[in-house]
Design an enzyme around this catalytic site. Structure first.
Site, PDB file in Angstrom:
ATOM      1  N   GLY A 151      -0.445  -3.500   5.938  1.00 16.74           N
ATOM      2  CA  GLY A 151      -0.331  -5.043   6.503  1.00 16.74           C
ATOM      3  C   GLY A 151      -1.291  -5.979   5.912  1.00 16.74           C
ATOM      4  N   TRP A 152      -1.315  -7.111   6.392  1.00 11.77           N
ATOM      5  CA  TRP A 152      -2.220  -8.164   6.017  1.00 11.77           C
ATOM      6  C   TRP A 152      -3.658  -7.952   6.332  1.00 11.77           C
ATOM      7  CZ3 TRP A 152      -0.733 -13.928   6.767  1.00 11.77           C
ATOM      8  CH2 TRP A 152      -1.691 -14.784   6.276  1.00 11.77           C
ATOM      9  N   THR A 165       0.986  -1.253  -0.150  1.00 13.03           N
ATOM     10  CA  THR A 165       0.107   0.108   0.084  1.00 13.03           C
ATOM     11  C   THR A 165       0.943   1.215   0.154  1.00 13.03           C
ATOM     12  OG1 THR A 165      -0.053  -0.048   2.417  1.00 13.03           O
ATOM     13  CG2 THR A 165      -1.735  -1.100   1.439  1.00 13.03           C
TER      14      THR A 165
END
Length: 337
Positions: A249-250, A198
């Site tokens: 993140g995930w 991102t």
């Protein structure tokens, strides 16, 4: 009424109409994704990423120095990063299982509480600009897919042929992922396996207002129109009057944890510093649930935090002196004041 009283009242009126004093020293903070490892980047790729981050910081800083809003600074900064193929957003977006690029983005104004987000678009050159338009020119918070692109056309947001987003590096990552999937193998390539791609930006403007924005191309080989945390207000993107956060993140774990809001809630209600709050969520809550990644956080006093639990995270900031500070890996000197 005496002349003295009339003059005093006039002075008070003029004072009230004058430009307000500056409430804060502008600050801009960015990330370009966590999960990066030294072995995955050549020297040329590292240099290009650092240059792109510095360029993005200067673009946002220019907006702030001219008295622009935190929202405008965030949008300007992320636009530069979306145009840079080094990051998984806009031009450098990864491919889905079906060989397409699906883009998500969100932006939030901490002062007003207004927000805009888009998900699953394929032709919007700069998703953050569309998210901003949703916030400012629609009655909604999130638009998705074809409807979001119809709105983009109505708003004069630049649309491009989907081929614009194709980069060879991302295409080869998909081909490798498809072969490994067919063979029942785990992804050997860190860039393919990671869930962290991102870009994000946070800004504190001269009026003391905060804003947050995030943009992403999602996950390599994703299916079924999957949407992660980035465009979800409170999960990957959040801002109020005390705090602003953008996560990387995930996404599934950030969604379940409402991670960005949790950080700001700890600042607002528990009186934690942004450093304490961000580290508690990113380095404790998320890993305890099985996820990982990073985030950037900024408070109304200009304090910033860059927690991440991977080998590296593209990150940077710029303050009053106009000098960009950027870093990628954990062992780099990176002053934060």
């Amino acid at each position: 009424m005496s002349k003295r009283l009339r003059a005093r009242l006039l002075g008070l009126t003029l004072s009230a109409c004058a430009a307000p004093a500056l409430a804060a020293t502008p600050v801009l903070v960015i990330h370009g994704g966590a999960g990066v490892e030294k072995g995955s980047l050549s020297a040329e790729e590292q240099a290009a990423a650092r240059e792109a981050m510095a360029r993005a910081l200067r673009a946002g800083h220019d907006v702030l120095q001219k008295g622009g809003s935190a929202v405008d600074a965030v949008a300007a900064t992320i636009t530069v990063m979306e145009d840079a193929p080094q990051f998984n957003a806009g031009r450098g977006a990864v491919f889905t299982h079906d060989g397409r690029n699906e883009l998500d983005a969100a932006i939030m104004d901490g002062d007003s509480g207004q927000a805009g987000a888009i998900a699953g678009v394929h032709r919007v050159r700069n998703p953050i600009q569309l998210a901003k338009a949703v916030m400012q020119h629609s009655a909604h918070v999130m638009l998705a897919g074809e409807g979001a692109e119809v709105f983009a056309k109505e708003q004069g947001i630049a649309l491009v042929d989907p081929s614009y987003f194709r980069t060879d590096k991302r295409w080869q990552q998909l081909q490798k992922a498809l072969k490994e999937e067919a063979a029942g193998q785990a992804h050997a390539d860190v860039e393919t396996a990671k869930h962290f791609g991102t870009v994000g930006a946070l800004a504190l403007d001269a009026r003391g207002h905060l804003a947050a924005g995030t943009s992403t191309g999602g996950m390599t080989n994703k299916r079924y129109g999957r949407v992660g945390d980035s465009p979800v207000i409170g999960a990957g993107t959040y801002a109020n009057r005390q705090c602003a956060v953008s996560g990387t993140g995930w996404g599934e774990y950030y969604l379940r944890a409402v991670a960005a809001y949790d950080i700001c809630a700890r600042v607002k209600y528990a009186g934690h510093s942004v450093q304490q709050a961000a580290e508690a969520v990113i380095d404790q809550e998320i890993p305890a649930a099985g996820g990982n990644g990073g985030a950037i956080a900024l408070d109304a006093q200009g304090n910033m935090a860059f927690p991440f639990n991977t080998q590296g995270m593209y990150r940077g900031w710029i303050g009053a002196d106009g000098v960009p500070h950027v870093a990628i890996f954990t062992d780099e000197a990176f002053p934060t004041h």
